[in-house]
Design a protein around this motif. Sequence first.
Motif, PDB file in Angstrom:
ATOM      1  N   ALA A  13       0.916  -1.149   0.014  1.00  0.00           N
ATOM      2  CA  ALA A  13       0.001  -0.029   0.002  1.00  0.00           C
ATOM      3  C   ALA A  13       0.878   1.165   0.008  1.00  0.00           C
ATOM      4  O   ALA A  13       1.988   1.121   0.651  1.00  0.00           O
ATOM      5  CB  ALA A  13      -0.832   0.051   1.197  1.00  0.00           C
ATOM      6  N   THR A  14       0.282   2.311  -0.800  1.00  0.00           N
ATOM      7  CA  THR A  14       1.210   3.522  -0.670  1.00  0.00           C
ATOM      8  C   THR A  14       0.549   4.737  -0.606  1.00  0.00           C
ATOM      9  O   THR A  14      -0.739   4.605  -1.080  1.00  0.00           O
ATOM     10  CB  THR A  14       2.172   3.577  -2.145  1.00  0.00           C
ATOM     11  N   SER A  15       0.942   5.814   0.050  1.00  0.00           N
ATOM     12  CA  SER A  15       0.147   6.990   0.117  1.00  0.00           C
ATOM     13  C   SER A  15       0.056   7.842  -0.991  1.00  0.00           C
ATOM     14  O   SER A  15       0.713   7.446  -2.153  1.00  0.00           O
ATOM     15  CB  SER A  15       0.790   7.867   1.194  1.00  0.00           C
ATOM     16  N   ALA A  16      -1.064   8.501  -1.165  1.00  0.00           N
ATOM     17  CA  ALA A  16      -1.088   9.368  -2.466  1.00  0.00           C
ATOM     18  C   ALA A  16      -0.194  10.033  -2.811  1.00  0.00           C
ATOM     19  O   ALA A  16       0.264  10.484  -3.993  1.00  0.00           O
ATOM     20  CB  ALA A  16      -2.377  10.146  -2.322  1.00  0.00           C
ATOM     21  N   ASP A  17       0.663  10.552  -1.770  1.00  0.00           N
ATOM     22  CA  ASP A  17       1.711  11.605  -2.017  1.00  0.00           C
ATOM     23  C   ASP A  17       3.145  10.782  -2.482  1.00  0.00           C
ATOM     24  O   ASP A  17       4.042  11.516  -2.851  1.00  0.00           O
ATOM     25  CB  ASP A  17       1.850  12.488  -1.120  1.00  0.00           C
ATOM     26  N   GLY A  18       3.014   9.499  -2.255  1.00  0.00           N
ATOM     27  CA  GLY A  18       4.159   8.399  -2.507  1.00  0.00           C
ATOM     28  C   GLY A  18       5.306   8.621  -1.145  1.00  0.00           C
ATOM     29  O   GLY A  18       6.590   8.115  -1.522  1.00  0.00           O
ATOM     30  N   LYS A  19       4.861   9.375  -0.101  1.00  0.00           N
ATOM     31  CA  LYS A  19       5.957   9.276   0.867  1.00  0.00           C
ATOM     32  C   LYS A  19       5.822   8.290   1.697  1.00  0.00           C
ATOM     33  O   LYS A  19       6.924   8.368   2.614  1.00  0.00           O
ATOM     34  CB  LYS A  19       5.773  10.654   1.531  1.00  0.00           C
ATOM     35  N   GLN A  20       4.720   7.522   1.769  1.00  0.00           N
ATOM     36  CA  GLN A  20       4.614   6.397   2.705  1.00  0.00           C
ATOM     37  C   GLN A  20       4.354   5.257   2.215  1.00  0.00           C
ATOM     38  O   GLN A  20       3.641   5.338   1.056  1.00  0.00           O
ATOM     39  CB  GLN A  20       3.528   6.836   3.760  1.00  0.00           C
ATOM     40  N   ALA A  21       4.917   3.861   2.715  1.00  0.00           N
ATOM     41  CA  ALA A  21       4.377   2.789   1.903  1.00  0.00           C
ATOM     42  C   ALA A  21       4.362   1.597   2.971  1.00  0.00           C
ATOM     43  O   ALA A  21       5.001   1.983   4.083  1.00  0.00           O
ATOM     44  CB  ALA A  21       5.178   2.478   0.786  1.00  0.00           C
ATOM     45  N   SER A  22       3.586   0.682   2.732  1.00  0.00           N
ATOM     46  CA  SER A  22       3.617  -0.483   3.608  1.00  0.00           C
ATOM     47  C   SER A  22       3.884  -1.763   2.867  1.00  0.00           C
ATOM     48  O   SER A  22       3.406  -1.928   1.643  1.00  0.00           O
ATOM     49  CB  SER A  22       2.553  -0.585   4.346  1.00  0.00           C
ATOM     50  N   ILE A  23       4.387  -2.908   3.537  1.00  0.00           N
ATOM     51  CA  ILE A  23       4.357  -4.259   2.884  1.00  0.00           C
ATOM     52  C   ILE A  23       4.193  -5.240   3.879  1.00  0.00           C
ATOM     53  O   ILE A  23       4.542  -5.018   4.852  1.00  0.00           O
ATOM     54  CB  ILE A  23       6.027  -4.353   2.227  1.00  0.00           C
ATOM     55  N   VAL A  24       3.369  -6.370   3.474  1.00  0.00           N
ATOM     56  CA  VAL A  24       2.968  -7.277   4.285  1.00  0.00           C
ATOM     57  C   VAL A  24       2.886  -8.705   3.855  1.00  0.00           C
ATOM     58  O   VAL A  24       2.800  -8.910   2.517  1.00  0.00           O
ATOM     59  CB  VAL A  24       1.304  -7.080   4.794  1.00  0.00           C
ATOM     60  N   GLU A  25       3.348  -9.497   4.710  1.00  0.00           N
ATOM     61  CA  GLU A  25       3.440 -10.692   4.004  1.00  0.00           C
ATOM     62  C   GLU A  25       2.348 -11.789   4.749  1.00  0.00           C
ATOM     63  O   GLU A  25       2.526 -11.814   6.124  1.00  0.00           O
ATOM     64  CB  GLU A  25       4.639 -11.638   4.292  1.00  0.00           C
ATOM     65  N   VAL A  26       1.322 -12.308   4.239  1.00  0.00           N
ATOM     66  CA  VAL A  26       0.383 -13.218   4.913  1.00  0.00           C
ATOM     67  C   VAL A  26       0.471 -14.580   4.440  1.00  0.00           C
ATOM     68  O   VAL A  26       0.480 -14.811   3.147  1.00  0.00           O
ATOM     69  CB  VAL A  26      -1.151 -12.720   4.624  1.00  0.00           C
TER      70      VAL A  26
END
Length: 301
Positions: A64-77
């Motif tokens: 997932a990334t924020s609209a401004d591209g300054k934050q992001a996340s990564i998850v493993e399930v």
Amino acid sequence: MQITATMVKELRERTGAGMMECKKALVESSGDIQAAIEQMRKMGQAKAEKKAGRIAADGVIALATSADGKQASIVEVNCETDFVAKDHQFQAFSGQLAKLVLGSGLKTVEELNAASLESGLSVEQTRLELVTKIGENIQVRRFESVGSENTIAGYLHGNRIGVLVDYSGGDDQLGKDIAMHVAASNPACVSEEDVDEAVLAKEREIFMAQAQSSGKPADIVEKIVQGRLKKFLKEITLLGQPFIKDSNQSVGQLLERANAKVAGFIRYEVGEGIEKRSENFADEVMDQVKRSKDKEGQENG
């Protein structure tokens, strides 16, 4: 109290469970839908605990990334099979987690499991319900949430490899290309300066032993070792690797020409580091067919 088809239908819609399971829960709760839901959750947790010891080495990576591209996340399930990894409910759950983690400040899987989703249920409650519906061990394995004053590019190779790259300069296409390169070439770090000294010392020791066995003079041996170390560093560093779209230039040269820099990256691959169970593929398929038939039998019974 008489259990009507409308009551069964409502409970099924709210829980996703089979018709017979819903009817049984309503009978036991004397038609109290809320009590039936709570009882089914308890049953689901018991079933999940039985499945918890089974190896879950398949699954998906979600970003997932924020609209401004300054934050992001990564998850493993993780789940047990590729069959479930492709299930839309499983993938939707994973995507919800990536969005939940984004900029949340959550640090551990335990904190994530206790956090609430938009449904109002916790991640753990939702996971347990999913285990009951799907019939496999499902585990939230790891996640990271990053923020930067630069730009964060994200790339997914299918759902099995996910990459986040923190970079400055260049354009969106450059960021995507670098992330794609990281997914394909799996560098250990950005530059030579980031290589662990212990790793470098171990490789030097191995190269030295190999070169000395040739019987060549010490000065030649040293040149051989230095040459192999240089090659090794190019192979494991992002900046030293040949760019996957143009092997005539390194990633470092590509970035230099674009007046861009990479501050760091994160790369997740499904199941890396998990000891996988060796199984007969035909048996796995038959097991899935059996589960599917059992589920159909519950719903049509």
